[in-house]
Write a protein that holds these residues in place. Sequence first.
Motif, PDB file in Angstrom:
ATOM      1  N   HIS A 234     -42.006  17.558  29.065  1.00  0.00           N
ATOM      2  CA  HIS A 234     -42.104  19.014  29.082  1.00  0.00           C
ATOM      3  C   HIS A 234     -40.878  19.579  28.388  1.00  0.00           C
ATOM      4  N   ARG A 235     -41.098  20.423  27.409  1.00  0.00           N
ATOM      5  CA  ARG A 235     -39.999  20.889  26.565  1.00  0.00           C
ATOM      6  C   ARG A 235     -38.965  21.728  27.318  1.00  0.00           C
ATOM      7  N   SER A 236     -39.324  22.218  28.496  1.00  0.00           N
ATOM      8  CA  SER A 236     -38.365  23.019  29.272  1.00  0.00           C
ATOM      9  C   SER A 236     -37.539  22.164  30.219  1.00  0.00           C
ATOM     10  N   SER A 237     -37.803  20.858  30.271  1.00  0.00           N
ATOM     11  CA  SER A 237     -37.074  20.003  31.218  1.00  0.00           C
ATOM     12  C   SER A 237     -36.688  18.682  30.562  1.00  0.00           C
ATOM     13  N   LEU A 238     -35.977  18.764  29.455  1.00  0.00           N
ATOM     14  CA  LEU A 238     -35.551  17.562  28.763  1.00  0.00           C
ATOM     15  C   LEU A 238     -34.551  16.790  29.620  1.00  0.00           C
TER      16      LEU A 238
ATOM     17  N   ALA B 142     -31.074   0.072  24.547  1.00  0.00           N
ATOM     18  CA  ALA B 142     -31.248   1.085  25.587  1.00  0.00           C
ATOM     19  C   ALA B 142     -32.074   0.541  26.752  1.00  0.00           C
ATOM     20  N   LYS B 143     -33.141  -0.165  26.434  1.00  0.00           N
ATOM     21  CA  LYS B 143     -34.021  -0.672  27.485  1.00  0.00           C
ATOM     22  C   LYS B 143     -33.315  -1.707  28.355  1.00  0.00           C
ATOM     23  N   LYS B 144     -32.558  -2.608  27.742  1.00  0.00           N
ATOM     24  CA  LYS B 144     -31.858  -3.639  28.504  1.00  0.00           C
ATOM     25  C   LYS B 144     -30.788  -3.048  29.408  1.00  0.00           C
ATOM     26  N   ARG B 145     -30.242  -1.918  28.996  1.00  0.00           N
ATOM     27  CA  ARG B 145     -29.165  -1.295  29.764  1.00  0.00           C
ATOM     28  C   ARG B 145     -29.638  -0.121  30.614  1.00  0.00           C
ATOM     29  N   ASN B 146     -30.934   0.108  30.631  1.00  0.00           N
ATOM     30  CA  ASN B 146     -31.517   1.187  31.436  1.00  0.00           C
ATOM     31  C   ASN B 146     -30.892   2.539  31.116  1.00  0.00           C
ATOM     32  N   ILE B 147     -30.781   2.828  29.828  1.00  0.00           N
ATOM     33  CA  ILE B 147     -30.218   4.087  29.352  1.00  0.00           C
ATOM     34  C   ILE B 147     -31.272   4.809  28.523  1.00  0.00           C
ATOM     35  N   GLY B 148     -31.303   6.128  28.605  1.00  0.00           N
ATOM     36  CA  GLY B 148     -32.241   6.907  27.820  1.00  0.00           C
ATOM     37  C   GLY B 148     -31.955   6.811  26.333  1.00  0.00           C
ATOM     38  N   PHE B 149     -32.931   7.256  25.535  1.00  0.00           N
ATOM     39  CA  PHE B 149     -32.800   7.153  24.086  1.00  0.00           C
ATOM     40  C   PHE B 149     -33.376   8.395  23.426  1.00  0.00           C
ATOM     41  N   ILE B 150     -32.629   8.940  22.458  1.00  0.00           N
ATOM     42  CA  ILE B 150     -33.107  10.042  21.627  1.00  0.00           C
ATOM     43  C   ILE B 150     -33.652   9.421  20.346  1.00  0.00           C
ATOM     44  N   LEU B 151     -34.959   9.457  20.169  1.00  0.00           N
ATOM     45  CA  LEU B 151     -35.608   8.797  19.038  1.00  0.00           C
ATOM     46  C   LEU B 151     -35.914   9.830  17.948  1.00  0.00           C
ATOM     47  N   ASP B 152     -35.198   9.732  16.838  1.00  0.00           N
ATOM     48  CA  ASP B 152     -35.334  10.695  15.744  1.00  0.00           C
ATOM     49  C   ASP B 152     -36.528  10.377  14.856  1.00  0.00           C
ATOM     50  N   THR B 153     -37.169  11.424  14.355  1.00  0.00           N
ATOM     51  CA  THR B 153     -38.109  11.248  13.266  1.00  0.00           C
ATOM     52  C   THR B 153     -37.320  11.035  11.975  1.00  0.00           C
ATOM     53  N   VAL B 154     -37.937  10.401  10.993  1.00  0.00           N
ATOM     54  CA  VAL B 154     -37.219  10.070   9.752  1.00  0.00           C
ATOM     55  C   VAL B 154     -37.425  11.189   8.723  1.00  0.00           C
ATOM     56  N   THR B 155     -37.093  12.411   9.127  1.00  0.00           N
ATOM     57  CA  THR B 155     -37.480  13.591   8.345  1.00  0.00           C
ATOM     58  C   THR B 155     -36.286  14.433   7.889  1.00  0.00           C
ATOM     59  N   TRP B 156     -35.120  13.829   7.791  1.00  0.00           N
ATOM     60  CA  TRP B 156     -33.919  14.572   7.438  1.00  0.00           C
ATOM     61  C   TRP B 156     -34.041  15.256   6.074  1.00  0.00           C
ATOM     62  N   ARG B 157     -34.826  14.699   5.174  1.00  0.00           N
ATOM     63  CA  ARG B 157     -34.963  15.259   3.825  1.00  0.00           C
ATOM     64  C   ARG B 157     -36.303  15.969   3.606  1.00  0.00           C
ATOM     65  N   THR B 158     -37.028  16.312   4.645  1.00  0.00           N
ATOM     66  CA  THR B 158     -38.370  16.869   4.436  1.00  0.00           C
ATOM     67  C   THR B 158     -38.377  18.394   4.365  1.00  0.00           C
TER      68      THR B 158
ATOM     69  N   THR C  85     -35.597   4.254  31.234  1.00  0.00           N
ATOM     70  CA  THR C  85     -35.237   4.477  29.834  1.00  0.00           C
ATOM     71  C   THR C  85     -36.189   5.519  29.235  1.00  0.00           C
ATOM     72  N   PRO C  86     -35.999   6.786  29.611  1.00  0.00           N
ATOM     73  CA  PRO C  86     -36.831   7.828  28.994  1.00  0.00           C
ATOM     74  C   PRO C  86     -36.491   7.955  27.510  1.00  0.00           C
ATOM     75  N   ILE C  87     -37.496   8.200  26.692  1.00  0.00           N
ATOM     76  CA  ILE C  87     -37.308   8.331  25.252  1.00  0.00           C
ATOM     77  C   ILE C  87     -37.770   9.716  24.818  1.00  0.00           C
ATOM     78  N   ILE C  88     -36.866  10.449  24.177  1.00  0.00           N
ATOM     79  CA  ILE C  88     -37.136  11.800  23.705  1.00  0.00           C
ATOM     80  C   ILE C  88     -37.486  11.748  22.228  1.00  0.00           C
ATOM     81  N   ILE C  89     -38.611  12.329  21.836  1.00  0.00           N
ATOM     82  CA  ILE C  89     -38.995  12.405  20.429  1.00  0.00           C
ATOM     83  C   ILE C  89     -38.332  13.629  19.825  1.00  0.00           C
ATOM     84  N   ASN C  90     -37.457  13.389  18.863  1.00  0.00           N
ATOM     85  CA  ASN C  90     -36.575  14.423  18.314  1.00  0.00           C
ATOM     86  C   ASN C  90     -36.936  14.688  16.849  1.00  0.00           C
ATOM     87  N   GLY C  91     -37.537  15.841  16.574  1.00  0.00           N
ATOM     88  CA  GLY C  91     -37.886  16.209  15.207  1.00  0.00           C
ATOM     89  C   GLY C  91     -36.655  16.617  14.425  1.00  0.00           C
TER      90      GLY C  91
END
Length: 335
Positions: free
Chosen positions: A4-8, A63-79, A117-123
Motif C-alpha cells: 500500500h503506497r501510504s504505508s511503505l 538481503a534474504k539471507k540477512r532478513n533485511i528489506g530491499f528497495i528494488l529499482d526499475t532499470v529506467t534511469w534514462r527513460t 525481507t519485504p521488497i519495495i518496487i521503486n520506479g
Amino acid sequence: MALHRSSLPQLSGGDFLTDGGLETSLVFHHGIDLPCFAAFPLVMSEGGRKTLRGYFKPYLETAKKRNIGFILDTVTWRTNTDWGARLGYSLQDLAEVQRMSVMFACELRDDYATERTPIIINGILGPRGDGYKADATMTAGEAEQYHAPQIEVFRDTAADMVSAMTLTYPEEAIGIVRAAQAHGMPVAISFTLETDGRLPSGHTLEEAIRRVDATTGSGPIYYMINCAHPTHFESTVMSAGAWRERIKGIRANASSLSHAELDAATELDPGDPEDLGRRYRALRDELTQMRILGGCCGTDHRHIIAICEACNPSATRSSDTFARRRDEEEIATTL
C-alpha cells in the motif's frame, strides 16, 4: 503483491538494502556496451532480462539471507524523452519500457520476498540532463511538466513509489515532487554532490533540501545522496540542523574520484569495500534516520555486503567465517 503506497515499510524503521552500480557493473564486469549509459534496453529482451537477473541475484540473496528489506529499482534511469530520443525510442516505446521494467521487478520480488525481507518496487527517474552537470536547467514548472508522463506511467503499474536519482539542482526536484503529488505517488529525492559537498548547481545540500521542502510542503517521503564518495560529503552532513533528519539513505560511489575524473575513466575504480562500510557506519552515527544502504558507481555486491556488516552486524548470518566464504564464492561466480 504490491504494497500500500501510504504505508511503505521503510518509513517505519529497520534497514533496507539496495543494489550497487548497475551501469558500471554491466559495462566493466559484464562487458556490455551501454550507449548513453542506458541500461533500460536490456529489459526488453529475454537475453537482457537474463543478464539483469544475474546482476540483481546476489543483492537480493544478501538481503534474504540477512532478513533485511530491499528497495528494488526499475532499470529506467534514462527513460525520459531526451535520452530516449537519442536512443531512438518514442514516448510510447519508453512507456512500454517502464511497464516492462516494473513487471520484471515484480517477478524478482516474487522469487525473493519473505515476511522478513519485504521488497519495495521503486520506479526510477533520472535527470533530464547529464547527471553530473547543471548546465541545462528547467524551472520547477517546466520540470513538473517534463517528468509528469513518466510518473503517470508508474502510477498505473505495481510500482510502490518513485525515486528521482542523481539530481543536480533543486528546481528539477521540486517539479518532480509536484508531479508525484499530483499523481498520488510517494516520491524520494536523491541529490548528487561534488567533491566539495555541494550540488553541481553550487547549492549546499541543506539549501536544496530546505528549498524543496518549503515549496512542496515537505513533499518527498525522504531524501538520499547518491553518486558521490563519503569523503565528499562527510563534513557536510556533520553540520547541525533538523534538515539532516530528512536524509534516509546513502548510495555512495566506490571511488573518491570527482565526477569529471569518473567520466573520463577507462577502468573501473572499485575502491575499498571495507573502508566504504566503515564510512557508512560513521555516517549513520551522524544521520540518525539513515536506514537505506546501497551503492552507486563502481560498487557491486561486495560493497553492499561490507556496508551491511558494518552498519547492521546483528543481521550477519550466525557463522561469520562460513558466511564470508559463501559470499566470496558467490562473487567469484558472478563477476
